[in-house]
Motif scaffolding. Structure first.
Motif, short mmCIF file in Angstrom:
data_model
loop_
_atom_site.label_atom_id
_atom_site.label_comp_id
_atom_site.label_asym_id
_atom_site.label_seq_id
_atom_site.Cartn_x
_atom_site.Cartn_y
_atom_site.Cartn_z
N VAL A 1 23.15 -10.98 49.04
CA VAL A 1 23.40 -12.40 49.26
C VAL A 1 24.86 -12.56 49.67
CG1 VAL A 1 23.25 -14.72 48.31
CG2 VAL A 1 21.74 -12.92 47.46
N LYS A 2 25.08 -13.35 50.74
CA LYS A 2 26.44 -13.52 51.24
C LYS A 2 26.80 -15.00 51.32
CE LYS A 2 26.24 -9.57 54.36
NZ LYS A 2 26.12 -9.22 55.79
N GLU A 3 28.05 -15.27 51.11
CA GLU A 3 28.52 -16.63 51.35
C GLU A 3 28.58 -16.87 52.84
OE1 GLU A 3 32.04 -18.26 49.51
OE2 GLU A 3 31.73 -16.90 47.81
N LEU B 1 26.78 -10.57 46.76
CA LEU B 1 25.99 -9.93 45.71
C LEU B 1 25.13 -8.84 46.34
CD1 LEU B 1 24.74 -10.24 42.65
CD2 LEU B 1 22.82 -11.18 43.94
N ILE B 2 25.18 -7.66 45.77
CA ILE B 2 24.27 -6.61 46.23
C ILE B 2 23.25 -6.42 45.13
CG2 ILE B 2 24.07 -4.20 46.93
CD1 ILE B 2 26.84 -4.39 48.08
N ALA C 1 30.40 -19.39 66.24
CA ALA C 1 29.50 -18.35 66.75
C ALA C 1 29.33 -17.18 65.80
CB ALA C 1 30.00 -17.84 68.10
N ASP C 2 30.28 -16.98 64.87
CA ASP C 2 30.08 -15.87 63.94
C ASP C 2 29.81 -16.36 62.53
OD1 ASP C 2 32.54 -16.51 62.84
OD2 ASP C 2 33.57 -14.72 63.57
N ASP C 3 29.52 -17.64 62.45
CA ASP C 3 29.15 -18.24 61.18
C ASP C 3 27.87 -17.57 60.66
OD1 ASP C 3 29.46 -20.77 59.43
OD2 ASP C 3 27.34 -20.68 59.97
N LYS C 4 27.81 -17.29 59.37
CA LYS C 4 26.66 -16.54 58.85
C LYS C 4 25.37 -17.35 58.88
CE LYS C 4 29.09 -13.02 56.22
NZ LYS C 4 30.48 -13.57 56.25
N ALA C 5 25.51 -18.68 58.88
CA ALA C 5 24.29 -19.49 58.97
C ALA C 5 23.76 -19.48 60.40
CB ALA C 5 24.57 -20.92 58.51
N TYR D 1 24.74 -20.15 51.15
CA TYR D 1 24.37 -18.73 51.11
C TYR D 1 23.28 -18.36 52.11
CZ TYR D 1 27.02 -18.88 46.80
OH TYR D 1 28.03 -19.05 45.90
N ILE D 2 23.33 -17.09 52.50
CA ILE D 2 22.20 -16.47 53.19
C ILE D 2 21.87 -15.19 52.44
CG2 ILE D 2 22.71 -17.34 55.51
CD1 ILE D 2 23.83 -14.30 55.89
N ALA D 3 20.66 -14.68 52.68
CA ALA D 3 20.29 -13.42 52.02
C ALA D 3 19.67 -12.49 53.04
CB ALA D 3 19.31 -13.70 50.89
#
Lengths: 313, 474
Positions: free
Chosen positions: B366-368, B378-379, B317-321, B402-404
């Motif tokens: 960008v986040k893993e 990455l910022i 549920a808190d997965d970034k994807a 990744y997501i951005a």
């Protein structure tokens, strides 16, 4: 209470007691060295032996000097009984049992650790030694004071006390073990300055000078010293006092349990066999053997406490 | 995206003092900066004494470190806060419904609102939880919803920490410290309390005990041990709740129950607040190398013999994807429009979105997908050409990782810096307790602040600090 917590409390208070004892031994050694009534190195050797770390010292250091001995006892991390190691160990255990301690006890312990880190960051110069030792003694006393003043008298307290008194009995017995020959009636030529120094060393090592004087004035000799440190139940560092406390705390811990714990039985046995005679009986038995046996029994008792209260799996 | 003029929570966007700060500012005007500086040092001393430290991974020389504390409080009005609270409650309710659904009938997939592979191929999905119903129906007993703010009423959810969120001990100690240092401020301002959190936590956990529990439920906190970065917090919470703090080696399965080794033998536990990751919870069922867990605990759990908080498998549920689907998730389970906004998110797993991200890398964060603690992100606007190129290669190699997101213009709150007050970016983590009959959100939460000028990274592992957070009574 968790077995792990009991274990942590036991060792936290053993370590605190040890830090104090080691600090006191350094103070005594330094005092004797300064009065120069005996060759310094010999005295430091016996101090290290009393601290139970002469062998390790010789493995780790090249030469027996006053500076090396003090540094070893005070700061060396290779010495598990050094003041620094003991305080560090006490604090690690305090962290482990944080939930069993009052806020006040934890803070005092943490503060003692931070003060020690600061005071012992570098080799302590001779002129700073008295101040450093005083500061350390005050810090550990504060932990003890907070323990008395804020902790519930429950099992947590009982385990803390077990650690304290096992360590204290062990310390007093070791000092006696190293110096027993000074106390033998046959060996003493009463009244020589050498004897006086030796007796004074023993009494100082267990903070018993004032108490002894109060009790015996200037008339006490080796027999009285032995009596005082072994059998006097009013003297808070005597073997009898410590064993009495150990028996009490084990009894509290076992109250409400269906049967007597083995550690309690053992402690009572030690008290009966070793601490309910008069001092002449001890001399008749042989002071050296007596203390050696006592030290061995303390180790067994400590092991039995671990087993009885499930310190480990 | 062009950064709008920043929103400062004290001075707004137009240098006009905002209402919640009025009383505070009057007080501040009458204060001697020298006294404040002394107070700042005093605060640090209090923290050092209390031992509120955290361990930084990969830093042997600094085993324990203090998180810097800033004495200027962050102040939020009751009206602002009640909107946020409603949004969080809605979101947390949706998350629990979502977890129940995906481990049972998977209606949301059948309805086509989330692609099947987002669940089935997701490392955070826990097949051993399929068909398991946790006691009281609660999956996420404790949630730490990370919020950022960009305007007076613009709050975004940055992350839903639904596994083992940490930081609540800082929230409590920050308040305790402020009460000690500036009692007069609390006489002038009516600040909502946070100090009942440990009691609420214990009550909330006890309310989720297994159905078979008859007596007062036995609660314990499971920690990986004193070398864990959050050990202080684990001990703190156990202490404040008055429950045992246990490690894996204190526990074993005895007669179908999870029991702790006490000085008088093994004693069963009803509710285990674990601060150990799923992977390390049970060497028989998860990572066999784990020394931190309890062999067989998952079997006891599945048989209804213990409550594990949070439930295993909540990481999905808190997965970034999954995060990018949260608006759909909220709508699907509550039938309402989400009250709190999601940060727009590009899923790099989708080719057209990846193309956009690669083209606009210098403007994006960008986040893993599985990263946390500010590591491996990455910022864009702050990155060098070299860093951008390196990230471009990583993105092309493993886009699904990744997501951005756009670089939000995070709100600022003043900190007490060398030369007086200076604005710094903040985020906020309120803590949410979920029990079968209620959802309780702390008044405020933990404010993390980037101490470096202009920095957007507030993580303590990256040099961030914390502040006391006030929600004022109306």
């Amino acid at each position: 209470m968790l077995g792990k917590t009991a274990n942590g409390l036991f060792w936290m208070y053993r370590s605190l007691e040890r830090a104090e004892n080691t600090a006191r031994l350094i103070e005594t050694g330094q005092r004797i060295a300064l009065t120069r009534l005996e060759s310094g190195e010999g005295e430091w050797q016996s101090v290290l032996r009393s601290a139970g770390s002469l062998d390790q010292f010789e493995e780790n250091r090249d030469e027996m000097t006053k500076e090396a001995a003090i540094d070893w006892l005070l700061r060396d991390r290779a010495n598990p009984s050094s003041v620094m190691s003991s305080i560090d160990n006490a604090r690690q255990n305090a962290r482990l049992v944080r939930t069993a301690l009052t806020h006040e006890v934890w803070e005092a312990t943490n503060a003692a650790y931070m003060a020690a880190l600061d005071l012992l960051a570098r080799k302590v110069a001779e002129r700073d030694l008295p101040g450093v030792l005083r500061a350390i003694r005050q810090r550990t006393s504060l932990v003890r004071g907070m323990t008395h003043g804020t902790m519930l008298r429950n099992n947590i307290y009982n385990f803390a006390r077990l650690g304290t008194f096992i360590e204290r009995a062990d310390n007093t017995a070791r000092i006696l073990d190293v110096k027993y020959y000074v106390l033998l009636p046959s060996a003493s030529s009463v009244g020589t300055s050498l004897d006086n120094v030796q007796w004074e060393t023993i009494l100082r090592s267990v903070s018993a000078r004032g108490g002894f004087r109060m009790e015996y004035g200037a008339s006490g000799g080796p027999r009285e010293i032995a009596q005082f440190l072994i059998l006097d139940r009013r003297m808070p560092r005597s073997l009898a006092f410590c064993m009495n406390k150990l028996c009490d705390n084990l009894r509290y811990l076992n109250s409400g349990q269906p049967k007597l714990g083995e550690a309690q039985t053992k402690a009572q046995q030690i008290e009966r066999t070793y601490l309910s005679h008069d001092i002449d009986a001890v001399f008749d038995y042989g002071l050296h053997e007596y203390i050696q046996n006592f030290l061995g029994l303390l180790v067994e008792l400590s092991g039995q406490i671990e087993t009885d209260f499930r310190f480990y799996e | 995206m062009v950064a709008a003029p920043g929103f400062d929570e004290m001075w707004g966007s137009d240098e006009r003092l905002r209402e919640p700060y009025q009383t505070f500012n009057d007080w501040l005007d009458g204060e001697d900066p020298k006294r404040l500086r002394a107070k700042q040092r005093e605060a640090e001393e209090v923290f050092r004494l209390t031992g509120i430290t955290f361990n930084v991974y990969g830093r042997a020389e600094a085993e324990e470190r203090l998180i810097p504390f800033d004495i200027i409080p962050r102040i939020i009005s009751d009206r602002e806060w009640s909107r946020v609270t409603k949004g969080i409650e809605q979101r947390v309710r949706a998350i629990n419904a979502f977890l129940h659904d995906i481990y049972h009938r998977q209606e949301i997939i059948k309805a086509g609102r989330i692609p099947r592979e987002m669940i089935s191929d997701n490392a955070a999905f826990e097949p051993r939880m399929i068909g398991v119903s946790p006691p009281g129906g609660v999956y996420t007993h404790i949630v730490g919803t990370d919020l950022v703010r960009t305007g007076p009423d613009e709050f975004f959810v940055l992350e839903d920490n639904a596994r083992t969120p940490s930081g609540v001990s800082y929230m409590l100690e920050n308040r305790e410290t402020m009460l000690q240092m500036f009692p007069e401020l609390f006489s002038k301002n009516r600040v909502k309390g946070v100090q009942s959190y440990p009691t609420d936590l214990r009550r909330s956990l006890a309310a989720c005990a297994p159905a078979a529990t008859t007596d007062t439920p036995v609660v314990a906190v499971l920690t990986p041990g004193i070398y864990n970065s959050a050990y202080y917090e684990h001990a703190f919470l156990a202490d404040q709740m008055g429950v045992e703090l246990v490690e894996g080696h204190d526990l074993r399965v005895v007669d179908g129950r999870v029991a702790m080794r006490t000085t008088c033998g093994y004693k069963p536990i009803d509710v285990l607040y674990r601060r150990v990751d799923d992977d390390f919870l049970d060497p028989l069922n998860f990572n066999p190398e784990s020394q931190l867990g309890v062999p067989g605990i998952l079997d006891v759990y599945r048989a209804g013999g213990i409550t594990i908080a949070n439930a295993p498998g909540t990481g999905i549920a808190d997965d970034k994807a999954i995060y990018s689907y949260m608006p759909e998730i909220v709508e699907f389970y509550t039938g309402e429009r989400p009250l709190l906004q999601n940060v727009p998110t590009w899923r790099c797993s989708e080719p057209d979105q990846l193309a956009y991200v690669l083209d606009n890398l210098h403007e994006l964060v960008v986040k893993e997908v599985h990263g946390s603690g500010g590591y491996g992100m990455l910022i864009g606007p702050a990155a060098s050409k070299k860093e951008l190129a390196a990230f471009r290669r990583k993105l092309t190699a493993r886009p699904g990782n990744y997501i951005a997101q756009p670089t939000l213009s995070l709100s600022t709150v003043p900190i007490f810096a060398q030369r007086g007050l200076a604005p710094r970016h903040v985020d906020l983590r309120p803590f949410v307790l979920v029990s079968p009959d209620q959802i309780k959100v702390t008044a405020g939460g933990l404010t993390r602040v980037a101490l470096k000028k202009g920095s957007l990274v507030v993580n303590s592992s990256q040099g961030g600090g914390t502040k006391d957070t006030w929600v004022l009574e109306d």
